[in-house]
Motif scaffolding. Structure first.
Motif, mmCIF file in Angstrom:
data_model
loop_
_atom_site.group_PDB
_atom_site.id
_atom_site.type_symbol
_atom_site.label_atom_id
_atom_site.label_comp_id
_atom_site.label_asym_id
_atom_site.label_seq_id
_atom_site.Cartn_x
_atom_site.Cartn_y
_atom_site.Cartn_z
ATOM 1 N N LYS A 1 0.823 -1.214 0.000
ATOM 2 C CA LYS A 1 0.000 0.000 0.000
ATOM 3 C C LYS A 1 0.849 1.252 0.000
ATOM 4 C CE LYS A 1 -3.578 2.312 2.725
ATOM 5 N NZ LYS A 1 -4.411 2.251 3.947
ATOM 6 N N ARG A 2 1.912 1.286 0.816
ATOM 7 C CA ARG A 2 2.766 2.478 0.880
ATOM 8 C C ARG A 2 3.552 2.670 -0.417
ATOM 9 N NH1 ARG A 2 6.202 2.487 6.290
ATOM 10 N NH2 ARG A 2 6.777 4.514 5.366
ATOM 11 N N VAL A 3 3.976 1.552 -1.052
ATOM 12 C CA VAL A 3 4.696 1.673 -2.324
ATOM 13 C C VAL A 3 3.757 2.172 -3.409
ATOM 14 C CG1 VAL A 3 5.911 0.375 -4.119
ATOM 15 C CG2 VAL A 3 6.389 -0.088 -1.718
ATOM 16 N N ARG A 4 2.498 1.710 -3.397
ATOM 17 C CA ARG A 4 1.532 2.160 -4.408
ATOM 18 C C ARG A 4 1.200 3.637 -4.221
ATOM 19 N NH1 ARG A 4 -2.146 -1.145 -3.253
ATOM 20 N NH2 ARG A 4 -1.636 -2.780 -4.785
ATOM 21 N N GLU A 5 1.125 4.094 -2.963
ATOM 22 C CA GLU A 5 0.817 5.500 -2.696
ATOM 23 C C GLU A 5 2.024 6.404 -2.827
ATOM 24 O OE1 GLU A 5 -0.831 5.485 1.188
ATOM 25 O OE2 GLU A 5 -2.736 4.548 0.582
ATOM 26 N N HIS B 1 6.794 9.148 0.520
ATOM 27 C CA HIS B 1 8.136 9.742 0.430
ATOM 28 C C HIS B 1 9.045 9.284 1.562
ATOM 29 C CE1 HIS B 1 6.004 12.392 3.243
ATOM 30 N NE2 HIS B 1 7.199 12.689 3.731
ATOM 31 N N SER B 2 8.479 8.789 2.681
ATOM 32 C CA SER B 2 9.306 8.333 3.799
ATOM 33 C C SER B 2 9.745 6.865 3.650
ATOM 34 C CB SER B 2 8.542 8.497 5.118
ATOM 35 O OG SER B 2 7.355 7.718 5.111
ATOM 36 N N LEU B 3 9.206 6.149 2.696
ATOM 37 C CA LEU B 3 9.560 4.747 2.488
ATOM 38 C C LEU B 3 10.691 4.675 1.461
ATOM 39 C CD1 LEU B 3 8.917 1.785 3.107
ATOM 40 C CD2 LEU B 3 7.330 1.809 1.172
ATOM 41 N N LEU B 4 11.911 4.499 1.978
ATOM 42 C CA LEU B 4 13.087 4.407 1.108
ATOM 43 C C LEU B 4 13.637 2.985 1.006
ATOM 44 C CD1 LEU B 4 15.009 7.593 2.319
ATOM 45 C CD2 LEU B 4 13.370 7.383 0.431
ATOM 46 N N ASN C 1 6.514 4.236 -8.589
ATOM 47 C CA ASN C 1 7.095 4.780 -7.362
ATOM 48 C C ASN C 1 8.319 5.611 -7.705
ATOM 49 O OD1 ASN C 1 8.996 4.602 -4.847
ATOM 50 N ND2 ASN C 1 6.952 4.075 -4.095
ATOM 51 N N THR C 2 8.491 6.758 -7.009
ATOM 52 C CA THR C 2 9.602 7.679 -7.283
ATOM 53 C C THR C 2 10.455 7.954 -6.049
ATOM 54 O OG1 THR C 2 8.152 9.580 -6.836
ATOM 55 C CG2 THR C 2 8.335 8.822 -9.133
ATOM 56 N N HIS C 3 10.285 7.195 -4.952
ATOM 57 C CA HIS C 3 11.057 7.451 -3.738
ATOM 58 C C HIS C 3 11.811 6.207 -3.244
ATOM 59 C CE1 HIS C 3 8.075 10.771 -3.614
ATOM 60 N NE2 HIS C 3 9.057 11.457 -3.031
ATOM 61 N N LEU C 4 11.379 5.021 -3.585
ATOM 62 C CA LEU C 4 12.013 3.803 -3.082
ATOM 63 C C LEU C 4 13.414 3.666 -3.676
ATOM 64 C CD1 LEU C 4 11.510 1.288 -1.315
ATOM 65 C CD2 LEU C 4 10.798 0.104 -3.399
ATOM 66 N N GLU C 5 14.399 3.366 -2.818
ATOM 67 C CA GLU C 5 15.797 3.253 -3.250
ATOM 68 C C GLU C 5 16.363 1.847 -3.061
ATOM 69 O OE1 GLU C 5 18.116 6.156 -1.262
ATOM 70 O OE2 GLU C 5 17.105 7.882 -2.194
ATOM 71 N N THR C 6 15.876 1.098 -2.083
ATOM 72 C CA THR C 6 16.427 -0.229 -1.792
ATOM 73 C C THR C 6 15.295 -1.241 -1.718
ATOM 74 O OG1 THR C 6 18.228 0.771 -0.517
ATOM 75 C CG2 THR C 6 17.842 -1.588 -0.209
ATOM 76 N N LEU C 7 15.464 -2.374 -2.420
ATOM 77 C CA LEU C 7 14.485 -3.450 -2.423
ATOM 78 C C LEU C 7 15.220 -4.765 -2.172
ATOM 79 C CD1 LEU C 7 11.620 -4.502 -2.849
ATOM 80 C CD2 LEU C 7 12.100 -4.619 -5.308
#
Length: 473
Positions: free
Chosen positions: A269-273, A276-279, A304-310
């Motif tokens: 849900k947070r990745v879909r929305e 900005h705090s979810l990196l 998504n435009t904020h996630l950096e590490t998966l």
């Protein structure tokens, strides 16, 4: 009888008619030779004998009236056990087999090579059981029957019966061994270490000798606590000394790592929305994640435009979900670190993941080792190497490569990427310092101050290149 060399043409493949062969006989040649005369002398008369030899040579020529493409050369006649086999060339084998009885055919079948792979396994064995089966196979009863037969079968009688206490044959006598202690005492060599070393070892304390043994690598002379204390220079444990060599240290109990309690649905849900705090998203070691959840995460990752590490280590990724991840990576431009180690991804899908890194060129670290196939193969490794050499942003690659050529080429390219980024950082730092100095600061401050090594063009810190080691989550 001499065998004449002849070239017999075969049937032409393109024409249905066989070529015509004509044999031409030349006129025979007669040669007469005379040997030297032999003179025999006796008391009564003298006899002279002359020997004459007549040789007739006949030549045969074989002419072909029509052209042919194939020729067969026969030099010697085929023989078997001294018999000429040419007379059996026109024999019909099928006709001979039709005249055999079933018993004769079975005898002939037993003479066939049992290693012929074209024969069924039932016909390779010479043993044939003619008994009708009494019922289905019962493995338990079969084993019991075999054990019963083994117990009831009498042993083969010995040629010489066993008699207790009687030695049969030659008795083994162990060789005489010398006293090793006396031999070692005789072979001791006196070593002169010099006055300085002798005085140092004589006046050294027990802790200092233990430290010296640890430095020299004598692990068996001390326990682990003493050895590590000597290497770390933290002082020897009190009350151990040489008496503590055989003492075992108590094992340190480390607490178990807590399970990964990340909420999968909340993360999706947070990745879909696009929070900005979810990196960083860490799903490592989470079991029983359905393919539907993976598809939802990868679909949300595209926008998504904020996630950096998966991190998806040991989550049961398969080829189906990994291909969907490759499609999502082609549309995401902010992801920098991707970890999919310890899953079930095949080598061709690994190539697709590496190729997906070339679309947006934002991934700096990619880890994909310890998959279903331990060996990728030369073709897959060369393809991965070519894709990595086309990527200007990749800095670390966690992937086991078997061949030296692929490892060296990948390591050299990653080193070039790191060097280029370090040079860019140095240039940006210089540009900022020059701008700050031109706005009202002291230009000399750039010469005397600034980051260490910036004026020399040195990178701000060491960066490890090449293929990064595998991290275990």
């Amino acid at each position: 009888m001499d065998v004449m060399d002849a070239v017999v043409p075969e049937k032409n493949e393109e024409s249905e008619e066989a070529p015509t062969v004509e044999v031409v006989y030349d006129e025979p040649t007669v040669e007469v030779t005379y040997d030297d005369p032999v003179i025999n002398e006796t008391d009564d008369d003298i006899t002279m004998t002359t020997t004459r030899r007549k040789t007739i040579r006949t030549k045969y020529r074989i002419q072909e009236t029509s052209a042919s493409k194939k020729t067969t050369t026969m030099t010697t006649a085929a023989k078997l056990y001294g018999k000429d086999l040419s007379e059996y060339d026109d024999v019909d084998v099928d006709e001979l087999l039709a005249q055999l009885t079933p018993e004769e055919i079975n005898i002939l079948a037993k003479e066939v090579d049992p290693d012929d792979s074209f024969m069924p396994p039932s016909q390779r064995c010479s043993y044939e059981c003619d008994k009708t089966p009494t019922g289905p196979l019962n493995r338990k009863k079969l084993i019991e029957h075999i054990n019963k037969q083994a117990l009831e079968t009498p042993d083969i009688p010995e040629l010489k019966p066993y008699v207790p206490g009687v030695i049969r044959g030659k008795k083994w006598v162990p060789p005489v061994r010398e006293n090793l202690k006396e031999k070692e005492a005789d072979e001791q060599i006196a070593i002169d270490l010099g006055d300085e070393y002798e005085q140092a070892l004589t006046n050294a304390s027990e802790d200092e000798i233990i430290d010296l043994a640890a430095i020299l690598g004598f692990h068996s002379m001390m326990n682990q606590d003493q050895y590590h204390a000597s290497l770390l220079n933290s002082g020897q444990p009190v009350g151990l000394g040489w008496d503590g060599v055989t003492k075992a240290s108590q094992p340190k109990v480390y607490p178990m790592e807590p399970p990964n309690d990340t909420d999968v649905d909340e993360t999706i849900k947070r990745v879909r929305e696009d929070d900005h705090s979810l990196l960083d998203v860490n799903w490592n070691n989470i079991k029983n994640i359905s393919d539907e959840k993976f598809f939802q995460l990868f679909e949300a990752l595209e926008s998504n435009t904020h996630l950096e590490t998966l991190s998806l280590t040991n989550t049961g990724l398969t080829d189906k979900t990994a291909q969907r991840l490759a499609e999502a990576m082609e549309k995401n431009s902010t992801l920098r670190v991707l970890n999919v180690e310890t899953n079930f991804i095949s080598p061709p899908v690994i190539v697709k993941l590496v190729r997906a890194l070339l679309k947006t060129k934002s991934i700096e670290e990619f880890r994909c080792s310890n998959q279903r196939s331990q060996v990728l193969g030369n073709k897959i490794e060369m393809e991965i190497t070519q894709l990595v050499e086309q990527n200007p942003t990749l800095l670390r690659l966690g992937l086991h490569l078997e061949f030296n050529d692929a490892r060296h080429r990948v390591a050299a390219h990653l080193q070039r990427n790191i060097d280029r980024i370090c040079r860019l950082e140095v240039l940006l730092r210089k540009q900022k310092e020059l701008e700050a100095a031109s706005l009202g600061g002291n230009v000399g401050g750039f010469i005397g101050g600034g980051a260490p090594g910036a004026a020399l063009g040195v990178a701000p810190g060491p960066v490890s290149p090449a293929v990064a080691p595998t991290d275990r989550a």
